[in-house]
Write a protein that holds these residues in place. Structure first.
Motif, PDB file in Angstrom:
ATOM      1  N   TYR A  26     -16.939 -13.977  21.602  1.00 54.26           N
ATOM      2  CA  TYR A  26     -18.039 -14.495  20.776  1.00 54.26           C
ATOM      3  C   TYR A  26     -17.556 -14.736  19.350  1.00 54.26           C
ATOM      4  CZ  TYR A  26     -22.495 -14.740  18.267  1.00 54.26           C
ATOM      5  OH  TYR A  26     -23.529 -15.150  17.467  1.00 54.26           O
ATOM      6  N   ASP A  27     -16.789 -13.800  18.809  1.00 55.50           N
ATOM      7  CA  ASP A  27     -16.287 -13.920  17.429  1.00 55.50           C
ATOM      8  C   ASP A  27     -15.322 -15.091  17.284  1.00 55.50           C
ATOM      9  OD1 ASP A  27     -17.562 -11.463  16.315  1.00 55.50           O
ATOM     10  OD2 ASP A  27     -16.337 -10.520  17.850  1.00 55.50           O
ATOM     11  N   VAL A  28     -14.420 -15.256  18.273  1.00 48.79           N
ATOM     12  CA  VAL A  28     -13.472 -16.379  18.223  1.00 48.79           C
ATOM     13  C   VAL A  28     -14.228 -17.701  18.219  1.00 48.79           C
ATOM     14  CG1 VAL A  28     -11.611 -17.572  19.458  1.00 48.79           C
ATOM     15  CG2 VAL A  28     -11.627 -15.072  19.365  1.00 48.79           C
ATOM     16  N   VAL A  29     -15.140 -17.853  19.170  1.00 51.37           N
ATOM     17  CA  VAL A  29     -15.855 -19.119  19.355  1.00 51.37           C
ATOM     18  C   VAL A  29     -16.784 -19.438  18.185  1.00 51.37           C
ATOM     19  CG1 VAL A  29     -17.577 -20.282  20.817  1.00 51.37           C
ATOM     20  CG2 VAL A  29     -15.660 -19.056  21.864  1.00 51.37           C
ATOM     21  N   ASN A  30     -17.393 -18.425  17.603  1.00 53.98           N
ATOM     22  CA  ASN A  30     -18.421 -18.671  16.583  1.00 53.98           C
ATOM     23  C   ASN A  30     -17.964 -18.509  15.133  1.00 53.98           C
ATOM     24  OD1 ASN A  30     -21.118 -19.220  18.036  1.00 53.98           O
ATOM     25  ND2 ASN A  30     -20.281 -17.461  19.151  1.00 53.98           N
ATOM     26  N   THR A  31     -16.765 -17.977  14.904  1.00 54.58           N
ATOM     27  CA  THR A  31     -16.345 -17.758  13.516  1.00 54.58           C
ATOM     28  C   THR A  31     -15.037 -18.450  13.139  1.00 54.58           C
ATOM     29  OG1 THR A  31     -15.086 -15.717  13.898  1.00 54.58           O
ATOM     30  CG2 THR A  31     -17.469 -15.482  13.543  1.00 54.58           C
ATOM     31  N   TYR A  32     -14.202 -18.802  14.109  1.00 52.61           N
ATOM     32  CA  TYR A  32     -12.926 -19.446  13.771  1.00 52.61           C
ATOM     33  C   TYR A  32     -13.169 -20.872  13.275  1.00 52.61           C
ATOM     34  CZ  TYR A  32      -9.790 -15.859  15.749  1.00 52.61           C
ATOM     35  OH  TYR A  32      -9.090 -14.707  15.989  1.00 52.61           O
ATOM     36  N   SER A  33     -12.366 -21.307  12.311  1.00 45.30           N
ATOM     37  CA  SER A  33     -12.438 -22.681  11.830  1.00 45.30           C
ATOM     38  C   SER A  33     -11.968 -23.630  12.932  1.00 45.30           C
ATOM     39  CB  SER A  33     -11.541 -22.854  10.605  1.00 45.30           C
ATOM     40  OG  SER A  33     -10.179 -22.729  10.987  1.00 45.30           O
ATOM     41  N   GLU A  34     -12.258 -24.911  12.740  1.00 50.09           N
ATOM     42  CA  GLU A  34     -11.813 -25.904  13.729  1.00 50.09           C
ATOM     43  C   GLU A  34     -10.295 -25.868  13.897  1.00 50.09           C
ATOM     44  OE1 GLU A  34     -11.190 -30.624  13.884  1.00 50.09           O
ATOM     45  OE2 GLU A  34     -13.262 -30.059  13.354  1.00 50.09           O
ATOM     46  N   ARG A  78     -21.996 -25.152  17.632  1.00 53.69           N
ATOM     47  CA  ARG A  78     -22.415 -23.875  17.039  1.00 53.69           C
ATOM     48  C   ARG A  78     -23.150 -24.080  15.709  1.00 53.69           C
ATOM     49  NH1 ARG A  78     -16.333 -21.869  15.234  1.00 53.69           N
ATOM     50  NH2 ARG A  78     -16.514 -22.508  13.052  1.00 53.69           N
ATOM     51  N   ALA A  79     -23.047 -25.275  15.126  1.00 56.69           N
ATOM     52  CA  ALA A  79     -23.804 -25.572  13.903  1.00 56.69           C
ATOM     53  C   ALA A  79     -25.301 -25.612  14.204  1.00 56.69           C
ATOM     54  CB  ALA A  79     -23.339 -26.902  13.313  1.00 56.69           C
ATOM     55  N   LYS A  80     -25.641 -25.924  15.447  1.00 56.94           N
ATOM     56  CA  LYS A  80     -27.055 -25.954  15.867  1.00 56.94           C
ATOM     57  C   LYS A  80     -27.549 -24.544  16.168  1.00 56.94           C
ATOM     58  CE  LYS A  80     -25.954 -30.270  18.263  1.00 56.94           C
ATOM     59  NZ  LYS A  80     -25.824 -30.860  19.614  1.00 56.94           N
ATOM     60  N   LYS A  81     -26.718 -23.788  16.914  1.00 58.98           N
ATOM     61  CA  LYS A  81     -27.043 -22.387  17.232  1.00 58.98           C
ATOM     62  C   LYS A  81     -25.776 -21.702  17.728  1.00 58.98           C
ATOM     63  CE  LYS A  81     -28.345 -21.931  22.056  1.00 58.98           C
ATOM     64  NZ  LYS A  81     -27.401 -20.843  22.173  1.00 58.98           N
ATOM     65  N   PRO A  82     -25.697 -20.372  17.620  1.00 58.76           N
ATOM     66  CA  PRO A  82     -24.503 -19.678  18.109  1.00 58.76           C
ATOM     67  C   PRO A  82     -24.273 -19.924  19.611  1.00 58.76           C
ATOM     68  CG  PRO A  82     -25.849 -18.211  16.781  1.00 58.76           C
ATOM     69  CD  PRO A  82     -26.654 -19.446  16.992  1.00 58.76           C
ATOM     70  N   ILE A  83     -23.006 -19.981  19.992  1.00 59.46           N
ATOM     71  CA  ILE A  83     -22.633 -20.130  21.408  1.00 59.46           C
ATOM     72  C   ILE A  83     -22.501 -18.717  21.967  1.00 59.46           C
ATOM     73  CG2 ILE A  83     -20.883 -21.020  22.996  1.00 59.46           C
ATOM     74  CD1 ILE A  83     -20.155 -22.980  20.576  1.00 59.46           C
ATOM     75  N   GLU A  84     -23.340 -18.370  22.922  1.00 59.48           N
ATOM     76  CA  GLU A  84     -23.457 -16.965  23.338  1.00 59.48           C
ATOM     77  C   GLU A  84     -22.942 -16.661  24.733  1.00 59.48           C
ATOM     78  OE1 GLU A  84     -27.568 -16.057  22.694  1.00 59.48           O
ATOM     79  OE2 GLU A  84     -27.303 -15.838  20.525  1.00 59.48           O
ATOM     80  N   THR A  85     -22.898 -17.652  25.638  1.00 55.01           N
ATOM     81  CA  THR A  85     -22.533 -17.349  27.025  1.00 55.01           C
ATOM     82  C   THR A  85     -21.359 -18.189  27.506  1.00 55.01           C
ATOM     83  OG1 THR A  85     -23.953 -19.004  28.072  1.00 55.01           O
ATOM     84  CG2 THR A  85     -24.983 -16.891  27.492  1.00 55.01           C
ATOM     85  N   THR A  86     -20.776 -17.731  28.597  1.00 55.48           N
ATOM     86  CA  THR A  86     -19.634 -18.442  29.189  1.00 55.48           C
ATOM     87  C   THR A  86     -20.031 -19.838  29.649  1.00 55.48           C
ATOM     88  OG1 THR A  86     -20.118 -17.356  31.306  1.00 55.48           O
ATOM     89  CG2 THR A  86     -18.421 -16.357  29.925  1.00 55.48           C
TER      90      THR A  86
END
Length: 312
Positions: free
Chosen positions: A136-144, A171-179
């Protein structure tokens, strides 16, 4: 869920370790205890240390190895800490180390762990569930740029940049939470024509994120050197890998252990003073037999490499 994991290249590992009944052996990736069970069976006066960072694996393997409790010590830790683990157990060296690198069948099958792109679950992928850093942290916090580096570097994914762009936009619309949310994004990013052939479009990205979350390549590289140092004379280090990045690390590390000389090639004699630690037993990696592949399709990309410590 019961911890089911078929031991890959089992006979080849047992042969590669050259087990002595009174020796000390370390299974750094205990899992369900399949390899360890067969090693323990062959010990008489010897000792086996089984290490895993996954508490589910520890619980399952402890049960499986119950009949050998007089000769087996189970440790909940990461094999990268091998020097500390051996020291804390009062052991100065081992006659053999075994590593089976990567995610286990059980971890893939246990949907809630988030390792699989085939089952919907929270984005997790932690092998050590006590850690606080997840997919979750990788997908939602790492820069492009950082996402691109991870997906291209660890997944060898040719569409890494597009996937990274699509993740950041979504993820700018909402956090990506699931696989499955992530799988849908990847499918949109990978052009339709590129999805027709080859593996599942999410396979390489999921692999890359899992490696990043668990620092798998850095851990492997550091552990190889430490384990080679801890080997007793003529002891062996056996490592099973499942993709090219891991295999390359093992191949290069073994080669360096066998030939550590840093002198320029034009020097007539070695002056750096670095001595070989031992020799590589497997000039080419050992692959599963056709028979094993029929029984366990997940073994198809497995490769075993073996290093032996010098006599003195």
């Amino acid at each position: 869920m019961e911890f089911n994991h078929v031991s890959v290249l089992l006979n080849e590992c047992l042969e590669g370790l050259k087990i002595k009944s009174g020796g000390v052996y370390v299974d750094g990736t205990l899992g369900g205890g399949g390899h360890s069970f067969e090693i323990a069976k062959r010990l008489d006066g010897g000792r086996l240390i089984g290490i895993d960072q996954d508490l589910n694996a520890i619980e399952a393997a402890t049960k499986r190895l119950q009949e050998f409790k007089d000769r087996v010590t189970v440790v909940n830790d990461n094999f990268v800490n091998i020097k500390y683990i051996m020291s804390s157990l009062g052991l100065k060296g081992a006659d053999g180390f075994l590593l089976d690198i990567g995610v286990s069948s059980h971890q893939l099958d246990e949907a809630e762990r988030g390792f699989s792109y085939m089952q919907d679950a929270p984005l997790d992928m932690r092998m050590d569930k006590t850690g606080d850093f997840s997919a979750y942290d990788v997908v939602n916090t790492y820069s492009e740029d950082k996402l691109n580096d991870v997906i291209f570097g660890y997944g060898e994914e040719r569409w890494a940049r597009r996937i990274a762009q699509f993740i950041v936009a979504e993820r700018a619309k909402k956090p990506i939470e699931t696989t499955f949310e992530l799988v849908d994004i990847i499918k949109k990013a990978v052009p339709k024509g590129a999805r027709k052939d080859g593996p599942h479009p999410a396979k390489r990205t999921f692999q890359a994120i899992r490696i990043e979350v668990n620092h798998e390549l850095e851990v492997l590289e550091r552990a190889i050197g430490d384990m080679a140092e801890l080997l007793n004379p003529k002891g062996r280090l056996c490592i099973i890998t499942f993709h090219s990045l891991e295999d390359r690390i093992v191949k290069n590390a073994f080669r360096k252990l066998e030939n550590p000389c840093t002198c320029p090639p034009e020097f007539p004699v070695c002056v750096c003073g670095k001595k070989p630690l031992g020799k590589v037993i497997t000039r080419k990696p050992i692959a599963p037999s056709e028979e094993e592949l029929l029984e366990n399709h997940r073994a198809r990309s497995a490769k075993l490499r073996i290093f032996e410590k010098a006599e003195n």
